[in-house]
Design an enzyme around this catalytic site. Structure first.
Site, mmCIF file in Angstrom:
data_model
loop_
_atom_site.group_PDB
_atom_site.id
_atom_site.type_symbol
_atom_site.label_atom_id
_atom_site.label_comp_id
_atom_site.label_asym_id
_atom_site.label_seq_id
_atom_site.Cartn_x
_atom_site.Cartn_y
_atom_site.Cartn_z
ATOM 1 N N GLU A 46 -1.606 -9.418 3.018
ATOM 2 C CA GLU A 46 -1.721 -10.094 4.367
ATOM 3 C C GLU A 46 -2.860 -10.534 5.080
ATOM 4 O O GLU A 46 -2.926 -11.551 5.627
ATOM 5 C CB GLU A 46 -0.868 -9.114 5.459
ATOM 6 N N HIS A 59 -3.448 -5.158 0.091
ATOM 7 C CA HIS A 59 -2.756 -5.720 1.344
ATOM 8 C C HIS A 59 -2.823 -7.141 1.442
ATOM 9 O O HIS A 59 -3.911 -7.903 1.799
ATOM 10 C CB HIS A 59 -3.766 -5.434 2.548
ATOM 11 N N CYS A 68 0.991 -1.276 -0.036
ATOM 12 C CA CYS A 68 -0.207 0.082 0.074
ATOM 13 C C CYS A 68 0.837 1.244 -0.038
ATOM 14 O O CYS A 68 1.685 1.742 -1.222
ATOM 15 C CB CYS A 68 -0.883 -0.148 1.203
#
Length: 605
Positions: A527, A525, A398
């Site tokens: 994750e 993102h 990001c």
């Protein structure tokens, strides 16, 4: 539908989130489909506008919901996809009731906490519990509900009342209450003290709720006498007193529950003993037990602004762990405060500056996570520059991707005034812009949120290969700035490749530097979708590249484990020094010192 409620007593930060997730894992291992609900008693509508210092990271769901980080624990442990409605807040409940009142739905009645707020809470729980979250048709078998905060908090009183009514509404055999409470060991006397838990249970009973199980948090294993005392004074059967003592990593918690036959007590309370199977933990045990067998390590420098609070990067830490485990390496995370890399710190605190650069230069890979605001931005730019110039594996997420673009514009294109309009609204060379659909007057829910599709533009790029040569990928987003589409041709002519774009072709999603061992930036993102057995592809790419880098620093006598694509298991440790040379609060097992979720620095859950 069966319901399991997890409450907490004495103090916050006991690990209710991990306990609730582990209960879900236990029930899932017994053959049941499980869903989860997190209740947060704060007045915010959602977690989107809350500072990481206040509440840890904001976890983003597929539907764009900005929710409490506990929902990330649920998704990772249970491998499910939740919705924004799985996170209930006081703000959401009151907002829905007030909207009904304004429409006249209450037919002129005086709107009160009881029954209108409490009824709204119960209706919300019943509705959301029916939503399938595991990709299968139909509702789950069991809904695990976590009530945030501590019993006795004034904010949670309407929820306690509603849940008390709810337990009677669904009836005996359909509701199980598990109370997580602290049993401290005082250094002066060296013995566990049960009085705090006694008072907590007494308070809970005074509010009309009696726990079926007690989950006792302690630094060490409790002996039989302590359990007998708790059973006697808390009116809970001895077999239902579960001890959750400190463990090497949170993956041990479901096994602790199983070993103490917590599933038997829960299933008995829910009248499910006759249809349950014996818990199948084969894969879970293999992941948990062999973590200490890895001798080779990989060192990742985490360059951010919230390095004193690892909760702010909880999902990033977990994704790094998942990837390192999958590739047979022990993970070491070095926390590098971005500000300490900057020239101003060199003048004001040269020791902190030297320590931060020492950690950066000693890392096998560098990760710049997402964030907001201009604090530490120059340090992040310097980290990206160091990684690019020295062929150090780099992953920017990001803001981390935007930082890499700004650094490239300044260093390679010679645009020294290149910047993001987030940091300089009057930037002469705005290579990162505010998105046209964003709002500058309202903060909550106005970003580009949730699952969006990214199309690969280069078939043989590293990112596409990591995603299994896919033509597109769906990942979760949370941003309001984007790379300036009018400068793309200029960047690509100079060698920066935009290998992933959205469906319009004007919004940049993934960057790569061809010829670099691993230099990748993602606007999304990755994750948030990483799982223990299914690590995020981009995190895997970073770890593999960093593992190769680490070999150049290992003595030949150490030997080198072969990297494989299989699911293996590892151990995460965290460097106990931050860039200023002081001891970090994160410096211990798993490096996740959370507000009620995950391990504390002493290895507790």
């Amino acid at each position: 539908m069966k319901y399991v409620l997890v409450t907490g007593g004495v103090v916050s930060g006991l690990g209710k989130g991990v306990t609730a997730s582990s209960i879900g894992v236990l029930l899932k291992a017994c053959g049941f489909r499980v869903t989860s609900i997190k209740i947060d008693p704060y007045l915010n509508t959602d977690a989107g506008t809350m500072s990481p210092f206040e509440h840890g990271e904001v976890f983003v769901l597929d539907d764009g919901g900005e929710v409490d980080l506990d929902l990330g624990n649920y998704e990772r442990f249970l491998d499910i996809k939740l919705t924004r409605d799985n996170n209930i807040t006081t703000g959401k409940i009151y907002q829905s009731v007030i909207e009904k009142e304004r429409r006249g739905d209450y037919l002129g009645k005086t709107v009160q906490v009881v029954p209108h707020i409490t009824d709204a809470i119960q209706e919300w729980i019943e509705r959301v519990a029916q939503i399938p979250v595991d990709g299968k048709d139909g509702p789950a078998d069991v809904c695990v509900i976590e009530l945030g905060g501590t019993i006795g908090d004034i904010e949670s009183m309407p929820f306690i009342e509603a849940l008390g009514q709810f337990s009677y509404h669904v009836g005996s055999g359909n509701f199980c209450l598990i109370h997580v409470s602290l049993v401290p060991v005082l250094n002066v006397v060296g013995e566990p003290k049960t009085k705090p838990t006694q008072h907590s249970v007494r308070q809970l009973r005074g509010l009309g709720m009696t726990p079926d199980l007690l989950a006792c948090r302690s630094s060490k294993e409790l002996d039989g006498n302590v359990k007998e005392k708790l059973a006697q004074f808390c009116h809970v059967p001895l077999s239902n007193i579960i001890n959750l003592h400190d463990v090497p990593n949170i993956w041990h918690i479901p096994l602790l529950l199983r070993d103490q036959k917590a599933h038997k007590a829960i299933l008995k309370a829910l009248n499910l003993l006759g249809v349950a199977t014996e818990p199948n933990f084969k894969e879970w045990i293999s992941r948990t037990k062999v973590h200490d067998k890895f001798h080779e390590s990989v060192r990742i420098a985490m360059v951010g602004k919230y390095t004193g609070l690892s909760d702010a990067y909880l999902s990033v830490l977990k994704a790094l762990l998942h990837a390192s485990v999958a590739h047979n390496h022990k993970l070491i995370v070095d926390w590098v405060p971005a500000e300490h890399l900057e020239d101003v710190t060199f003048k004001e605190n040269p020791d902190a500056h030297e320590a931060a650069w020492g950690l950066l230069k000693g890392a096998n890979g560098i990760l710049v996570p997402g964030g907001f605001g201009d604090r530490g931005v120059q340090g992040k730019i310097l980290a990206a520059k160091f990684a690019r110039e020295n062929n150090v594996p780099f992953l920017g997420i990001c803001l981390g991707m935007q930082i890499a673009v700004i650094e490239f514009a300044r260093s390679i294109l010679g645009l020294l005034d290149a910047n993001s309009t987030e940091f300089d609204p009057e930037a002469k060379t705005p290579c990162v812009l505010f998105m046209p659909e964003g709002s500058k007057t309202h903060m909550g829910g106005t970003m580009r949120l949730g699952s969006r599709r990214t199309y690969f533009q280069v078939a043989d790029c590293k990112s596409a290969k990591l995603y299994g040569n896919a033509s597109f990928v769906d990942e979760r987003h949370r941003h309001r700035y984007e790379v300036n589409p009018d400068m793309i041709s200029q960047f690509e002519s100079a060698g920066l490749s935009f290998v992933g774009k959205d469906e319009t072709g004007r919004r940049m999603e993934i960057i790569e530097l061809p010829g670099h061992p691993f230099f990748v930036g993602a606007q999304f993102h990755p994750e948030f979708k990483s799982r223990p057995g299914k690590p995020s592809p981009l995190f895997s790419g970073l770890i593999v590249a960093a593992c190769k880098m680490s070999r150049t620093f290992l003595p030949a006598s150490n030997g080198h484990a072969k990297l494989t694509k299989g699911i293996h298991n590892g151990h995460l440790s965290v460097n106990t020094h931050t860039g200023n040379g002081s001891k970090s609060p994160n410096g211990s097992i798993y490096g996740v010192h959370t507000n009620g979720n995950g391990l504390h620095a002493d290895g507790s859950c």
